[in-house]
Write an enzyme that holds these catalytic residues in place. Structure first.
Site, PDB file in Angstrom:
ATOM      1  N   LYS A   1     -13.747  -0.887   4.512  1.00 13.18           N
ATOM      2  CA  LYS A   1     -14.218  -1.728   3.407  1.00 13.18           C
ATOM      3  C   LYS A   1     -15.304  -2.686   3.862  1.00 13.18           C
ATOM      4  CE  LYS A   1     -10.412  -0.013   1.970  1.00 13.18           C
ATOM      5  NZ  LYS A   1      -9.728   0.567   0.866  1.00 13.18           N
TER       6      LYS A   1
ATOM      7  N   TRP B   1       0.866  -1.182   0.000  1.00 10.12           N
ATOM      8  CA  TRP B   1       0.000   0.000   0.000  1.00 10.12           C
ATOM      9  C   TRP B   1       0.904   1.234   0.000  1.00 10.12           C
ATOM     10  CZ3 TRP B   1      -2.209   2.550   4.883  1.00 10.12           C
ATOM     11  CH2 TRP B   1      -3.174   3.516   4.555  1.00 10.12           C
TER      12      TRP B   1
ATOM     13  N   ASP C   1      -1.275  -5.367   9.272  1.00 12.77           N
ATOM     14  CA  ASP C   1      -2.183  -4.320   8.793  1.00 12.77           C
ATOM     15  C   ASP C   1      -3.332  -5.003   8.063  1.00 12.77           C
ATOM     16  OD1 ASP C   1      -3.457  -2.109   7.895  1.00 12.77           O
ATOM     17  OD2 ASP C   1      -1.952  -1.572   6.386  1.00 12.77           O
TER      18      ASP C   1
HETATM   19  N1  PMP Z   1      -3.832  -0.593   4.936  1.00 12.56           N
HETATM   20  C1  PMP Z   1      -4.029  -1.093   3.715  1.00 12.56           C
HETATM   21  C2  PMP Z   1      -3.181  -2.225   3.253  1.00 12.56           C
HETATM   22  C3  PMP Z   1      -5.019  -0.555   2.892  1.00 12.56           C
HETATM   23  O1  PMP Z   1      -5.211  -1.068   1.679  1.00 12.56           O
HETATM   24  C4  PMP Z   1      -5.809   0.514   3.372  1.00 12.56           C
HETATM   25  C5  PMP Z   1      -6.886   1.113   2.521  1.00 12.56           C
HETATM   26  N2  PMP Z   1      -6.572   1.438   1.251  1.00 12.56           N
HETATM   27  C6  PMP Z   1      -5.561   0.984   4.663  1.00 12.56           C
HETATM   28  C7  PMP Z   1      -4.573   0.406   5.416  1.00 12.56           C
HETATM   29  C8  PMP Z   1      -6.294   2.089   5.343  1.00 12.56           C
HETATM   30  O2  PMP Z   1      -7.514   2.440   4.942  1.00 12.56           O
HETATM   31  P1  PMP Z   1      -8.474   3.326   5.825  1.00 12.56           P
HETATM   32  O3  PMP Z   1      -7.646   4.339   6.532  1.00 12.56           O
HETATM   33  O4  PMP Z   1      -9.410   3.909   4.849  1.00 12.56           O
HETATM   34  O5  PMP Z   1      -9.122   2.387   6.780  1.00 12.56           O
END
Ligand code: PMP
Length: 405
Positions: A249, A132, A213
């Site tokens: 998500k 990411w 994560d």
């Molecule tokens: N970690 C990963 C690997 C992700 O793909 C994402 C979302 N794209 C996130 C963390 C964090 O997303 P959010 O802050 O929207 O929960």
């Protein structure tokens, strides 16, 4: 003086979204941003989220007071059970602590900040290559070094397991190893449970610190426990670890920023005093960063997580999303194979979760954008949720054409 501040580049993903928005073609397809879309390419408010919202709106007891520093208690406790497992030894033995965060990003940031302040091992975070895009800057911003380990094999469009293991073995002892427990972003390629077990062995031998994560629990397999299996395995092995959890998500709560950070210590006589010291330090960090986390998304998730009927309905909603994505994988692969598009396309159905790493080159990606109004990131990643029954023929035909050129 202010004029010494240099111009920063635009965030690549949000730049892509802007270009898509400006495109006037009726053919345009957004395969960029990682947010679920229904078969009409529209955002989907989960029916169970609508119900929870209704319940909250009719609750006269609710007000807009500050949440506690650690967050909404009946959110964080259920969030921990959801990811660690209700029967997790870490919960039973009271050696886990949880802090509500600004979605998954905030959880990764809080974990990074905590390690920057307290981690005594090798202060380098090893990230999968690729990962990411935000990981590098989040860890870099708090002063930790970042390095990477091989992950994706361009040859097989699958996992480079040998490369991954070799790099984790070669990293100095007590390094920080960032792991995506399911639905790896951006590749959609996950280790099998047996491979996770092998990785756990190496990480333990090397005394590394596993940092999980988890942004897609329930999105990979449609099964919440299965998507958390790697985390639970590591904890069962007695690892000290941290887990970042996003509800963006799996609840479709992207903009509400509901997330959680969990720290877990190893079993032992001092485990619960250690964890309360860790909790006290996390509270100090949280206080200086955001003071108190936001209420709405946490309340929605807590309403669902604390009610068996709503929980079951949420699992159905998750299956609707993951099921539609799996259907799109099958449909895209079968179209490309029917068209005889050069190359192999089994990786589209082998990969799981929100994304597929297609193997398309940057030149092909740009051609798809310019000639066919199909938008994806330059590394050839497509968001599977951007595909639907109306645009899949256009996308398959366009990929077929650019691959043949
Ligand atoms: N970690 C990963 C690997 C992700 O793909 C994402 C979302 N794209 C996130 C963390 C964090 O997303 P959010 O802050 O929207 O929960």
């Amino acid at each position: 003086p202010a004029d010494t501040v240099p111009q920063a580049p635009e965030d690549a993903l949000f730049g892509l979204a802007r270009a898509y928005k400006a495109d006037q073609s009726p053919l345009k397809v957004d395969l960029g941003i990682g947010a679920y879309r229904d078969d009409n390419a529209k955002p989907w408010v989960l029916p169970v989220v609508k119900k929870a919202d209704e319940i909250l709106r009719n609750n006269p007891e609710l007000n807009h007071e500050y949440a506690p520093i650690a967050g909404v208690p009946d959110f964080t406790s259920k969030a921990a059970e959801l990811i660690l497992g209700a029967d997790s030894p870490a919960l039973k033995e009271k050696r886990a602590t949880s802090m509500q965060t600004i979605s998954g990003t905030g959880a990764v940031h809080l974990g990074a900040l905590f390690l920057a302040k307290f981690y005594k091992g090798n202060r380098t975070v090893y990230l999968s290559n690729p990962t990411w895009a935000n990981h590098k800057q989040i860890f870099g911003n708090v002063g930790l070094q970042v390095a990477d380990y091989p992950y994706f094999s361009k040859k097989t469009n699958g996992l480079d397991f040998d490369g991954m293991k070799a790099a984790i073995r070669a990293a100095p002892d007590r390094s920080i190893i960032l792991l995506h427990p399911c639905a790896h972003n951006p590749t959609g390629v996950d280790p099998t449970l047996d491979q996770w077990k092998e990785l756990a062995g190496i990480i333990s031998q090397k005394k590394h610190f596993p940092f999980f994560d988890c942004a897609y629990q329930g999105f990979a397999s449609g099964n919440l426990a299965q998507d958390a299996a790697a985390i639970r395995y590591f904890i069962d092995q007695g690892f000290e670890t941290v887990v970042c959890q996003s509800f963006a998500k799996n609840f479709g709560l992207y903009g509400e920023r509901a997330g959680c950070f969990h720290a877990v210590t190893s079993p032992g006589p001092d485990a619960s005093t250690t964890i309360s010291r860790i909790g006290s330090q996390l509270a100090i960090l949280q206080r200086s960063e955001i003071s108190n986390p936001p209420l709405y998304g946490a309340r929605i998730a807590a309403t669902v997580l604390n009610d068996a009927t709503l929980f079951a309905e949420w699992e159905d909603n998750l299956k609707t999303m993951s099921g539609r994505i799996i259907t799109m994988r099958n449909e895209l692969r079968s179209r490309l194979e029917k068209l005889g598009t050069p190359g192999t396309w089994n990786h589209i159905t082998d990969q799981i979760g929100m994304f597929s790493f297609t193997g398309l080159s940057e030149a092909q990606v740009l051609k798809l954008r310019e000639d066919y109004h199909i938008y994806m990131t330059k590394n050839g990643r497509i968001s599977m949720a951007g595909l639907n029954s109306k645009n899949i023929d256009h996308v398959a035909n366009a990929i077929n054409k650019v691959v043949r050129e």
